[in-house]
Design a protein around this motif. Structure first.
Motif, PDB file in Angstrom:
ATOM      1  N   ASP A   1       5.238  15.875  -7.471  1.00  0.00           N
ATOM      2  CA  ASP A   1       4.723  16.209  -6.143  1.00  0.00           C
ATOM      3  C   ASP A   1       3.196  16.132  -6.162  1.00  0.00           C
ATOM      4  O   ASP A   1       2.534  16.985  -6.745  1.00  0.00           O
ATOM      5  CB  ASP A   1       5.195  17.622  -5.778  1.00  0.00           C
TER       6      ASP A   1
ATOM      7  N   HIS B   1       5.887  11.047  -4.237  1.00  0.00           N
ATOM      8  CA  HIS B   1       5.254  10.772  -2.949  1.00  0.00           C
ATOM      9  C   HIS B   1       4.861   9.302  -2.874  1.00  0.00           C
ATOM     10  O   HIS B   1       4.822   8.594  -3.898  1.00  0.00           O
ATOM     11  CB  HIS B   1       4.018  11.646  -2.760  1.00  0.00           C
TER      12      HIS B   1
ATOM     13  N   ALA C   1       9.424  10.923  -1.236  1.00  0.00           N
ATOM     14  CA  ALA C   1       9.463  12.037  -0.296  1.00  0.00           C
ATOM     15  C   ALA C   1       8.915  11.603   1.058  1.00  0.00           C
ATOM     16  O   ALA C   1       8.024  10.756   1.158  1.00  0.00           O
ATOM     17  CB  ALA C   1       8.664  13.214  -0.845  1.00  0.00           C
ATOM     18  N   GLU C   2       9.435  12.216   2.101  1.00  0.00           N
ATOM     19  CA  GLU C   2       9.013  11.876   3.458  1.00  0.00           C
ATOM     20  C   GLU C   2       7.797  12.672   3.917  1.00  0.00           C
ATOM     21  O   GLU C   2       7.289  12.441   5.017  1.00  0.00           O
ATOM     22  CB  GLU C   2      10.178  12.104   4.415  1.00  0.00           C
ATOM     23  N   GLU C   3       7.344  13.602   3.110  1.00  0.00           N
ATOM     24  CA  GLU C   3       6.135  14.354   3.439  1.00  0.00           C
ATOM     25  C   GLU C   3       4.925  13.447   3.257  1.00  0.00           C
ATOM     26  O   GLU C   3       4.726  12.870   2.181  1.00  0.00           O
ATOM     27  CB  GLU C   3       6.009  15.567   2.519  1.00  0.00           C
TER      28      GLU C   3
ATOM     29  N   GLU D   1       0.673  12.419   3.805  1.00  0.00           N
ATOM     30  CA  GLU D   1      -0.721  12.718   4.127  1.00  0.00           C
ATOM     31  C   GLU D   1      -1.438  11.451   4.583  1.00  0.00           C
ATOM     32  O   GLU D   1      -2.542  11.500   5.077  1.00  0.00           O
ATOM     33  CB  GLU D   1      -1.422  13.344   2.921  1.00  0.00           C
TER      34      GLU D   1
ATOM     35  N   LYS E   1      -0.775  15.074   7.414  1.00  0.00           N
ATOM     36  CA  LYS E   1      -0.410  16.246   6.637  1.00  0.00           C
ATOM     37  C   LYS E   1       0.018  17.381   7.543  1.00  0.00           C
ATOM     38  O   LYS E   1       0.978  18.096   7.274  1.00  0.00           O
ATOM     39  CB  LYS E   1      -1.590  16.676   5.759  1.00  0.00           C
ATOM     40  N   TYR E   2      -0.713  17.573   8.626  1.00  0.00           N
ATOM     41  CA  TYR E   2      -0.394  18.651   9.552  1.00  0.00           C
ATOM     42  C   TYR E   2      -0.184  18.099  10.965  1.00  0.00           C
ATOM     43  O   TYR E   2      -0.564  18.711  11.945  1.00  0.00           O
ATOM     44  CB  TYR E   2      -1.508  19.684   9.558  1.00  0.00           C
TER      45      TYR E   2
END
Length: 849
Positions: free
Chosen positions: A193, A241, A282-284, A286, A415-416
């Motif tokens: 991660d 990632h 991962a689909e997360e 930034e 990211k957000y």
């Protein structure tokens, strides 16, 4: 046993053996190092079981920072400089092994730690043959800050199984190797991660073993149906990632992971709600740009297992993935090719330049497997200001009509969620463009929103690492820069007056925001201002300079100006006194790429001037900078205005960096002081400077006053001609307690008149010419300094040429009409300016036209 607060704690102690101990049913971290400076300790063959959360958490006690015994770990490390060998962590409510490394030593050990000692970067002692199983969180983890050792840290032969989350969770870390070991029956066997420069080798991974499946089904573990994975869970062998972390001091990295000799089973018919994958991105996000360079070799998979599902991350917005398969381990059943191949996203950006006949489409997983294909990524780091609509166009030189256009991405952008304007204009961040290309020759150009060739202030090009033998060569992509116009480099600051639009075009900020304030500038014009009053005194407004101009203007000198206003939270203007306090200044930040990061240099190129009065509340920042080889060849150059004053709003107007013309008729800049400020002038000996009126020309004129000291200015050596004669003039007055003082031109000591000095410095050798008082000085009027000198070779080749004044009697000195001009001069102007007494002297010296 049944300890309510930890087990064995090594606190600020070195070289202790903790061996063959058993800890059962304890609370808080169990076997641990406390402060982060402990080294040489050995934890060997210890067993910790049923480690639980504390009932009461130790409060934050200053140097200790936040305690984390409410997330207990059987083995907890604040320092990696120790050894863990043959230990077992079983049944923890939290983790089995936790490296919670911090940026500085904790507790009283801070007082004895070496300067700049960072526990997060220290080398690992040893981690070998450890077991973590049945833990409620992770088996082994580095969290939250991570672990970035100076040398590769190797975790040997770990066995981590039946943990609720990950077998091994490597977070925010770099330069770690996982060699040997077994990871089984975890939701993620290895979770890399935000972890880069990773090596995984000789590892066995089991997603869902038959033995564990029987236990789960018999005992009704997991969900109500006795499944290991609830509907929202994905079972993963190695999770990664699609991006590497960006360090704002190092705008790019080409790290990722190398994975080899890995056996992966237990990923078929697992019943997991979101599927089971031996390998997963991962689909997360930034950033939507792929740059996690991944190389696979000798990956042994059971039949029917899913490897990567590119569809999931493509739906999240990442469409430029490629993975190098060095030996055909992941090849489709339809091919027998065993050489280097590549898995690529099925998008034009990735496949335009690939020979389609070599590719097999895996449609249900959204990638193509392309045999005998090697891609190499080329990344361009650019100014983020107003480049959000830019595209990078790349064309094949062998077939110019074969082109692709790609957009740029901003780190942290996703990211957000989408960034707001404040986050999208931070001066420390950049925009990234990337293309991944097979071997060949290409031409690239940036295009604006109208598809016109454009230049984003600077471009830092990075060819990422070679992952296979037939990769793209260095410099195989020729980046085309639009030609400069004849006037484009006259002023290097764009939109310096804030009048271009209501948007702060081309400008960025450090942390306090930037906005255009209509009517708040000089004379009611627009100005830039920060958004919030800050307690910081760092740089506030910033703009990157055009690298084309810097290269083209090597050796040129530029006058730097910015008008600045400071206001407190009540809107009251603050007049900053540069002789008594730190005032705003202009800085130039220069960056150079290095193998392990970026070298940064910061120069002050403009300071707050002394002034007679504020101009609509504004005062001037001023300086002169020469475009040196260092500046011209740098990666990027940022112009920024540093506030240096806390708790004030800052406004800026009429910012410029204008090329100084080559006119050498007058060598002294601002010698008349008619602008009412000290631009081009500074104090010589630390004494204060000020402006007074009237000057020598009357009530509308200004003059420069030095309090018991001397003023100085610099002139350009290139204006001096070898053997040419020069006339130096200045008017002066001496003041004591606001009353005029006379002096004696022929005297020595305290009654001697001041002199104007023309100083040169050449390789440490100083030259000196003087202008002395002539006539009969008076106490009430202006007096005259006069001198004639011949420039020599040492003058014209000087490293530095400056004018200053020797004020022998130490009284307050006021000067005006300072001038150095090449002879001959028009002597009639002496008479017209009331200097009749100079005419005879000038005629005698033969300097008249």
């Amino acid at each position: 046993r049944e300890s309510n607060q930890r087990c064995i704690v090594i606190h600020g102690t070195h070289n202790v053996n903790v061996e063959e101990n058993v800890a059962f049913d304890t609370k808080g971290h169990c076997f641990m190092t406390e402060d982060g400076n402990e080294k040489g300790n050995i934890f060997s063959k210890n067993l910790g079981a049923l480690t639980q959360k504390v009932n009461t958490l130790i409060p934050n006690m200053g140097k200790n920072g936040r305690e984390t015994d409410n997330e207990p770990s059987t083995f907890w490390a604040s320092s990696a400089m120790n050894s863990w060998e043959g230990n077992v962590a079983a049944g923890s409510e939290g983790s089995g092994f936790w490296f919670e490394l911090r940026l500085r030593v904790r507790g009283d050990s801070q007082d004895i730690a070496p300067p700049n000692f960072n526990p997060m970067t220290q080398n690992l002692g040893s981690f070998r043959d450890n077991v973590a199983h049945s833990n409620g969180d992770h088996g082994i983890r580095t969290y939250p800050i991570g672990y970035v050792p100076n040398e590769q840290a190797v975790f040997y032969n770990s066995r981590s199984y039946r943990n609720y989350e990950s077998g091994m969770f490597i977070h925010n870390s770099r330069e770690i190797a996982i060699l040997g070991g077994v990871f089984a029956d975890n939701r993620q066997s290895l979770d890399l991660d935000r972890a880069e420069k990773m090596h995984v080798r000789d590892v066995k991974i089991v997603g869902y073993s038959d033995e564990y499946r029987k236990i789960v089904e018999a005992e009704q573990f997991g969900d109500a149906n006795g499944k290991r994975c609830p509907p929202h869970v994905k079972l993963v062998g190695i999770d990664m990632h699609t991006y590497v972390r960006k360090d704002y001091t190092a705008p790019y990295k080409d790290y990722g992971a190398q994975i080899s000799n890995v056996d992966m089973t237990g990923f078929v018919n697992t019943g997991c709600g979101r599927g089971s994958y031996a390998l997963n991105f991962a689909e997360e996000l930034e950033t939507k740009q792929f740059d996690y360079l991944l190389t696979l070799e000798n990956i042994n998979l059971e039949d029917g297992v899913n490897t990567f599902d590119f569809c999931q991350v493509q739906n999240a917005g990442v469409s430029d993935i490629f993975v190098v398969d060095r030996d055909g381990s992941l090849r489709p059943s339809t091919t027998s090719f065993t050489g280097t191949s590549t898995l690529v996203s099925r998008t034009p950006a990735m496949k335009t330049f690939i020979d389609e006949s070599k590719c097999t489409d895996i449609e249900d997983l959204c990638y193509s497997y392309c045999e005998d294909t090697c891609l190499r990524q080329v990344q361009y780091v650019v100014d983020s200001a107003d480049t959000e609509n830019y595209k990078l166009q790349v064309c094949d030189k062998a077939n110019p009509s074969n082109c692709v256009k790609v957009g740029g991405y901003y780190y942290d952008q996703y990211k957000y969620g989408e960034l707001d304007t404040h986050q999208n204009t931070l001066s420390l961040k950049s925009r990234y463009f990337a293309v991944s290309l097979p071997r060949g020759s290409y031409e690239a150009v940036f295009l604006d929103e109208n598809d016109n060739p454009a230049w984003p202030a600077y471009v830092d090009t990075k060819y990422h690492q070679v992952q296979c033998s037939n990769a793209l060569d260095d410099d195989a992509v020729e980046l085309m820069a639009p030609a400069l116009s004849t006037t484009e480099c006259n002023d290097l600051i764009r939109n310096g007056d804030a009048e271009s639009s209501t948007h702060h075009q081309y400008w960025l900020h450090r942390s306090d925001g930037i906005q255009v304030q209509q009517g708040e500038g000089i004379g009611g014009s627009n100005a830039f201002s920060d958004v919030t009053v800050t307690s910081s005194n760092l740089e506030t407004f910033a703009q990157f300079l055009d690298s084309r101009c810097l290269a083209a203007e090597l050796g040129s000198k530029y006058e730097v100006k910015a008008w600045v206003k400071l206001e407190d939270e009540n809107g009251v203007t603050y007049a900053c006194d540069v002789d008594a306090e730190r005032c705003p200044e202009i800085r130039m930040t220069i960056r150079f790429p290095l193998d392990d990061g970026v070298k940064t240099k910061i120069y002050t190129i403009g300071k707050t001037t002394r002034y007679f009065d504020l101009v609509d509340g504004y005062f001037l920042l001023h300086g002169v900078v020469e475009i040196t080889e260092e500046i011209a060849s740098s990666t990027d150059v940022q112009f920024n205005i540093k506030r240096n004053r806390r708790d004030y709003h800052m406004f800026a107007d009429d910012v410029s960096m204008e090329k100084i013309n080559s006119n050498c008729d007058e060598l002294v800049h601002n010698g008349q002081f008619s602008v009412g400020d000290s631009r081009f002038w500074d104090r010589l000996d630390g004494k204060s400077l000020d402006f007074v009126s009237p000057g020598a020309s009357g009530s509308d004129d200004y003059a420069l006053k030095s309090y018991g000291g001397d003023a100085q200015t610099w002139i350009r050596p290139e204006c001096l001609e070898d053997g040419a004669r020069y006339l130096a003039l200045s008017k002066f007055r001496l003041i004591v307690n606001d009353f005029g003082l006379t002096c004696n031109p022929g005297a020595t000591g305290s009654t001697k008149c001041p002199e104007m000095l023309f100083r040169t410095k050449n390789n440490g050798v100083f030259g000196l010419h003087r202008a002395r008082a002539i006539g009969t000085p008076t106490a009430d009027g202006w007096n005259q300094l006069y001198g004639v000198f011949t420039a020599q070779g040492s003058d014209i080749n000087a490293d530095e040429v400056r004018i200053s004044f020797d004020n022998f009697n130490g009284k307050d000195l006021i000067v005006d009409d300072v001038s150095v001009r090449k002879i001959p001069v028009d002597c009639n102007e002496f008479a017209s300016n009331g200097l009749q007494e100079l005419v005879a002297q000038a005629q005698a010296d033969g300097i008249c036209i």
